[in-house]
Design a protein around this motif. Structure first.
Motif, PDB file in Angstrom:
ATOM      1  N   GLN A 118      -8.344  -0.787  -1.244  1.00 47.25           N
ATOM      2  CA  GLN A 118      -8.168  -1.174  -2.639  1.00 47.25           C
ATOM      3  C   GLN A 118      -6.705  -1.531  -2.927  1.00 47.25           C
ATOM      4  O   GLN A 118      -6.416  -2.469  -3.671  1.00 47.25           O
ATOM      5  CB  GLN A 118      -8.627  -0.047  -3.569  1.00 47.25           C
ATOM      6  CG  GLN A 118     -10.103   0.269  -3.486  1.00 47.25           C
ATOM      7  CD  GLN A 118     -10.983  -0.919  -3.819  1.00 47.25           C
ATOM      8  OE1 GLN A 118     -10.712  -1.668  -4.759  1.00 47.25           O
ATOM      9  NE2 GLN A 118     -12.034  -1.126  -3.035  1.00 47.25           N
ATOM     10  N   LYS A 123      -4.845  -3.325  -6.193  1.00 41.57           N
ATOM     11  CA  LYS A 123      -5.332  -2.367  -7.179  1.00 41.57           C
ATOM     12  C   LYS A 123      -4.593  -1.031  -7.061  1.00 41.57           C
ATOM     13  O   LYS A 123      -3.832  -0.812  -6.128  1.00 41.57           O
ATOM     14  CB  LYS A 123      -6.839  -2.161  -6.998  1.00 41.57           C
ATOM     15  CG  LYS A 123      -7.651  -3.441  -7.140  1.00 41.57           C
ATOM     16  CD  LYS A 123      -9.121  -3.203  -6.889  1.00 41.57           C
ATOM     17  CE  LYS A 123      -9.911  -4.511  -6.962  1.00 41.57           C
ATOM     18  NZ  LYS A 123     -11.357  -4.308  -6.702  1.00 41.57           N
ATOM     19  N   VAL A 175      -8.907   1.963  -9.766  1.00 41.76           N
ATOM     20  CA  VAL A 175     -10.137   2.405  -9.104  1.00 41.76           C
ATOM     21  C   VAL A 175     -10.159   3.930  -9.090  1.00 41.76           C
ATOM     22  O   VAL A 175      -9.205   4.572  -8.656  1.00 41.76           O
ATOM     23  CB  VAL A 175     -10.203   1.871  -7.658  1.00 41.76           C
ATOM     24  CG1 VAL A 175     -11.453   2.388  -6.956  1.00 41.76           C
ATOM     25  CG2 VAL A 175     -10.169   0.346  -7.653  1.00 41.76           C
TER      26      VAL A 175
END
Length: 244
Positions: A118, A123, A175
């Motif tokens: 991620q 992110k 996330v």
């Protein structure tokens, strides 16, 4: 993929791994220091095994690993020490960091790899712990501001709420991983053992022994109270907790 295990005592620059620019920061005290802070009697072997197990999981991810323990930490408060540790790793050239402690036995290498994936997409990642904090923080260097980071309510029940608000403001996408139980004091031992399938045999045995010992002390105290009803065992009391 090469594996780098680096103590920041040496403050050396290291080569970035060949498949990315993410490093894992294991921010974990020595067993002796954990014994003072966690208030788990006879828990030194458990703390040593937790650190050993965490470092092995980090190593298995294939990412470079920094372990910053008592001797390497700089600052008078937890927030200062943690922030300075993150800054130290970023200063070696990495552009993203996965920061973890040694107090979440159910953390898996798979979750570290997921966080790294991620981060590679730009992110930010957070893994909430059930006490209102977090067990994993995947952070981009571009979203890291030392002065703002230190202002967060470290070691408070509101930390997760505050840091997620801050991360959502600073990053393009946040996330969130599943919540896990961390180990802060004796009452957490039973909760952790209830999910024994995710524990190594060594950790399972150490935790089970500590729970058994705690029960033995409880029954001893009960018998003492029955025999001497006018006597009270010394209790220094629990520390005050802020909900700010």
């Amino acid at each position: 993929m090469p594996y780098f295990y680096v103590s920041l005592t040496t403050r050396k620059k290291i080569e970035l791994n060949s498949q990315g620019t993410t490093a894992i920061l294991v921010f974990a005290n020595s067993a002796k220091e954990d014994l003072v802070n966690k208030r788990i009697a006879k828990g030194e072997r458990l703390f040593s095994e937790l650190t050993k197990s965490t470092l092995q999981k980090a190593k298995n991810s294939g990412l470079p690993v920094f372990h910053i323990s008592d001797d390497d930490q700089i600052g008078s408060s937890f927030g200062q020490r943690f922030t300075n540790a993150i800054a130290s790793v970023f200063n070696t050239g990495f552009t993203s960091i996965i920061a973890i402690g040694n107090d979440t036995p159910h953390l898996k290498t798979q979750q570290l790899k997921l966080a790294a994936g991620q981060l590679a997409k730009g992110k930010t990642v957070i893994g909430p712990s059930k006490d209102g904090g977090f067990y994993l923080l995947g952070l981009q260097k571009s979203n890291f501001e030392i002065s703002e980071f230190q202002k967060l309510p470290w070691q408070r029940f509101s930390l997760y709420h505050k840091i997620t608000m801050w991360l959502q403001k600073e990053s393009s996408e946040l996330v969130k991983l599943p919540a896990l139980q961390d180990l802060d004091c004796e009452k957490d031992l039973k909760s952790i053992l209830s999910f024994s399938d995710d524990l190594s045999p060594t950790l399972f045995l150490l935790i089970a022994q500590l729970i058994k010992r705690k029960r033995g002390l409880y029954y001893t105290n009960q018998n003492f109270s029955s025999s001497y009803p006018n006597s009270f065992p010394f209790n220094k009391g629990s520390p005050a907790v802020s909900f700010i």
